[in-house]
Each structure stands twice: as structure tokens, then as C-alpha cells.
Design an enzyme around this catalytic site. Structure first.
Site, PDB file in Angstrom:
ATOM      1  N   HIS A 314       0.838  -1.220   0.000  1.00 15.41           N
ATOM      2  CA  HIS A 314       0.000   0.000   0.000  1.00 15.41           C
ATOM      3  C   HIS A 314       0.872   1.270   0.000  1.00 15.41           C
ATOM      4  O   HIS A 314       0.808   2.083   0.935  1.00 15.41           O
ATOM      5  CB  HIS A 314      -0.954   0.003   1.215  1.00 15.41           C
ATOM      6  CG  HIS A 314      -2.163   0.889   1.011  1.00 15.41           C
ATOM      7  ND1 HIS A 314      -3.382   0.639   1.596  1.00 15.41           N
ATOM      8  CD2 HIS A 314      -2.335   2.031   0.300  1.00 15.41           C
ATOM      9  CE1 HIS A 314      -4.248   1.593   1.259  1.00 15.41           C
ATOM     10  NE2 HIS A 314      -3.633   2.450   0.477  1.00 15.41           N
ATOM     11  N   SER A 317       0.653   6.277  -2.544  1.00 13.60           N
ATOM     12  CA  SER A 317       0.818   7.714  -2.299  1.00 13.60           C
ATOM     13  C   SER A 317       2.142   8.033  -1.605  1.00 13.60           C
ATOM     14  O   SER A 317       2.363   9.168  -1.172  1.00 13.60           O
ATOM     15  CB  SER A 317      -0.350   8.245  -1.460  1.00 13.60           C
ATOM     16  OG  SER A 317      -0.311   7.678  -0.162  1.00 13.60           O
TER      17      SER A 317
END
Ligand code: DGY
Length: 349
Positions: A314, A317
């Protein structure tokens, strides 16, 4: 930051960041903000002159019980996608809670309806992470389609023999058809970045046509058409009751046997058992996942043993600037909410 021992088991710190003299001398009590984890400096620095900050002093998520305790009596909550914000937590916070800012574009961890009922605006961080997530989506697409996991492992294990014309052949983007599920900001940014690769056709499916799709040459088609015709299928949609588990056995069966599936949205949009079967049985060609259920993915997950599945932790970003901008936007949302002003970025309700 000065450490104050509020509890033996947890490290919660109160902010001692520089406070301008006027604010420091004011006798009015400053609103109290709780930050649930260590976050990039930009946000806390913006809050410090105006708020009394306490923060869970760890890079790991705060345990639920501690969060319930620490949120009590706070005016604002600065949280992350790992913190479940539900009725129980809002009750624990108390009626003075004025605003919630989540440092994420996804807000499936927040019970927005319950916040609306209580007149608590919820801020989130769209736009500032769009480029970073789009870049990582392309990186994962290329890594998966060009079989980088297998290639790197071959170098390490010694399986790399002489140059072989039939070895580790992947799929190229040039002349291909790419399907994007979800043409929001990130879907559009991904489409823009795909164009220079010479993709022949960009298809997308969504609940409705996007006004931005034509600008990036993407064609709105029914989901089944997108699945049937795409060489690459990218999940860029939000996790909602409608998208939960949508990538399941039925959907994988509709894809090309060679299809490469990439997910940088939320793990919850995929039925992982079905994905494993589809990859194992050759129902689809390969998958690249930045998000899973649960996170972290257990190290004994069968997905990790598949040569045709790349899993990242993950990180879509995760660039310095992006995360700091997310932190700052979260602070802006909180400061506006504390002043009863419209939030710069409020989650749609
Ligand atoms: C978000 O902000 O929701 C993203 O998943 C972070 O990468």
C-alpha cells in the site's frame, strides 16, 4: 515534542512546537486535536499555533482501545485510513467533536452517514495524491506485465542462464487495450500517463460517464465489454457497497486469459480467494496489487507464492511531498472545521 506519560502502554505526546507569541499569550483555551499516529511534519506545524495537540507517538496505528480513550473530549480528530471511525468512536469522543480530518483520499473507514447525523464534517485529501497514485499504478502495471518479480528472482537464484529468446516474455502496452474501472481523478490521471505508451484503446466503466474521459481519449463502455476486450484491467475505483468484492470469479472469467489485473484502490474491491484461483488456473495472466485484505497481507498468503502476482505494501501515495501535502491538507480541513468554515476538501455525503 515533549513526552508526557499519559499511559504506560502507549506513547502519546503533547505538542511543544513553536507557538507564535500572540497565540501563546492568549488565555482562551485552544481547541484540542488528537493525531492518531506519527505523520509528516507539515500538518502538525500548521495546527500547532492554534491548537493543543496530542499525538500517538508511533509509526504504527494506535490500538483501538487507546484511540477510544484518547479521543475523549477532543475537538478535532486527525486520523488515517487504518483508524475505524464509527458510531462507537464518535460516542467515545463526545458531543464537542467538531471536525474529523482523514489523511487519505479513501474514506471507507469512516461512517460518513453517522458523522453527517451529528453535524461533524469530515475532511479528506483528494488531488494532492493523484499523481503519486497514478505513477505507482503505471509502475505496478509495467512491473507485472513485464514480469519483473520473476526476472529479479531469476537473477538472485542463478536461474538466469544465457540470453534466451523465449524466456520471460511479457505483454507490452503499445497497441494494447487498457480498461479502467473507475474514471475518477486517479483513473483520469492514469489514462493520461498511459497515452505516451502508444495504447491503442482506453476503455472505462463506472456508474456514469466521466466529463473528463474524452480529454484523455477514454471510451465509456459497459463493464462486461471492458472486461472482454482489455489486455490490462486497472481498478481505480473507490471501495463502496457497490464495488465491494466486484472483482470475483465471474468477473475474472470474463477477462482475457492473458489479462493483467492491477489494483491500487482498496483490497476490498477484490475477492482474493477468487483472484488466487484465477491466477493459479490461468483464468487471467497476472496481477499486481498495492492493496489487499487484510493489510499487512499475512506472509503465508498463497498469493505471495504465485510467480504471476506482485504485491506491494500500500505505497501508492508514498512520496515525501505527497505525504506531506496530505498532512497539510488534513490540517487545513481541521482548522476550517474548528472555525465552522467550509472544509477545503470535505467528503461528499
Ligand atoms: C488513500 O489515501 O486512501 C490512499 O490509499 C493512500 O495511498
Amino acid at each position: 515534542m515533549a513526552r508526557s506519560i499519559l499511559s504506560k502502554a502507549v506513547q502519546v505526546v503533547k505538542s511543544a512546537l513553536a507557538v507564535p507569541q500572540s497565540a501563546a499569550m492568549s488565555t482562551a483555551p485552544r481547541p484540542r486535536v488528537f493525531i492518531t499516529q506519527k505523520v509528516p511534519h507539515g500538518g502538525p506545524e500548521m495546527l500547532a499555533p492554534h491548537c493543543e495537540i496530542s499525538q500517538y507517538d508511533s509509526e504504527d496505528p494506535i490500538p483501538r482501545a487507546e484511540l477510544m480513550k484518547q479521543v475523549a473530549g477532543k475537538d478535532a480528530l486527525f486520523c488515517l485510513l487504518t483508524d475505524k471511525v464509527d458510531k462507537e468512536l464518535l460516542d467515545a469522543a463526545g458531543p464537542q467533536l467538531k471536525v474529523i480530518g482523514t489523511m487519505s483520499v479513501g474514506f471507507d473507514h469512516v461512517d460518513v452517514k453517522e458523522c453527517v447525523k451529528r453535524n461533524i464534517p469530515v475532511g479528506y485529501t483528494p488531488e494532492v495524491l493523484t499523481s503519486a497514485v497514478a505513477e505507482l499504478t503505471i509502475a505496478l502495471l509495467l512491473a507485472t506485465s513485464r514480469r519483473l518479480k520473476e526476472a529479479m528472482e531469476a537473477v538472485k537464484s542463478g536461474a538466469w542462464g544465457t540470453w534466451k529468446p523465449l524466456w520471460l516474455l511479457g505483454l507490452g502496452l503499445e497497441g494494447s487495450t487498457v480498461g479502467i474501472a473507475g474514471m475518477g481523478r486517479i483513473g483520469v490521471a492514469v489514462a493520461e500517463r498511459l497515452r505516451p505508451f502508444g495504447v491503442a484503446k482506453l476503455l472505462y466503466s463506472d456508474v456514469q460517464a466521466s466529463p473528463h474521459a474524452a480529454g484523455v481519449g477514454a471510451e465509456f463502455v459497459p463493464l462486461d465489454d471492458m472486461l472482454k476486450n482489455s489486455d490490462f484491467v486497472l481498478a481505480c475505483c473507490a471501495l463502496t457497497p457497490e464495488t465491494k468484492g466486484m472483482f470475483n470469479a465471474t468477473v475474472f472469467k470474463k477477462m482475457k486469459k492473458t489479462a493483467v489485473f492491477v489494483n491500487t484502490s482498496r483490497g476490498g474491491v477484490v475477492n482474493q480467494d477468487d483472484l488466487y484461483e484465477a491466477l493459479k488456473c490461468g483464468e487471467i495472466g497476472a496481477a499486481g496489487l498495492d492493496v489487499t485484505v487484510p493489510e499487512p497481507l499475512p506472509t503465508d498468503s498463497p498469493l505471495l507464492d504465485l510467480p504471476n502476482c506482485i504485491v506491494l505494501p500500500h505505497i501508492a501515495s508514498a512520496t515525501e511531498d505527497t505525504r506531506n501535502n496530505m498532512s497539510k491538507l488534513t490540517a487545513s480541513n481541521i482548522l476550517a472545521g474548528l472555525k465552522n468554515e467550509p472544509l477545503p476538501k470535505q467528503v461528499p455525503s
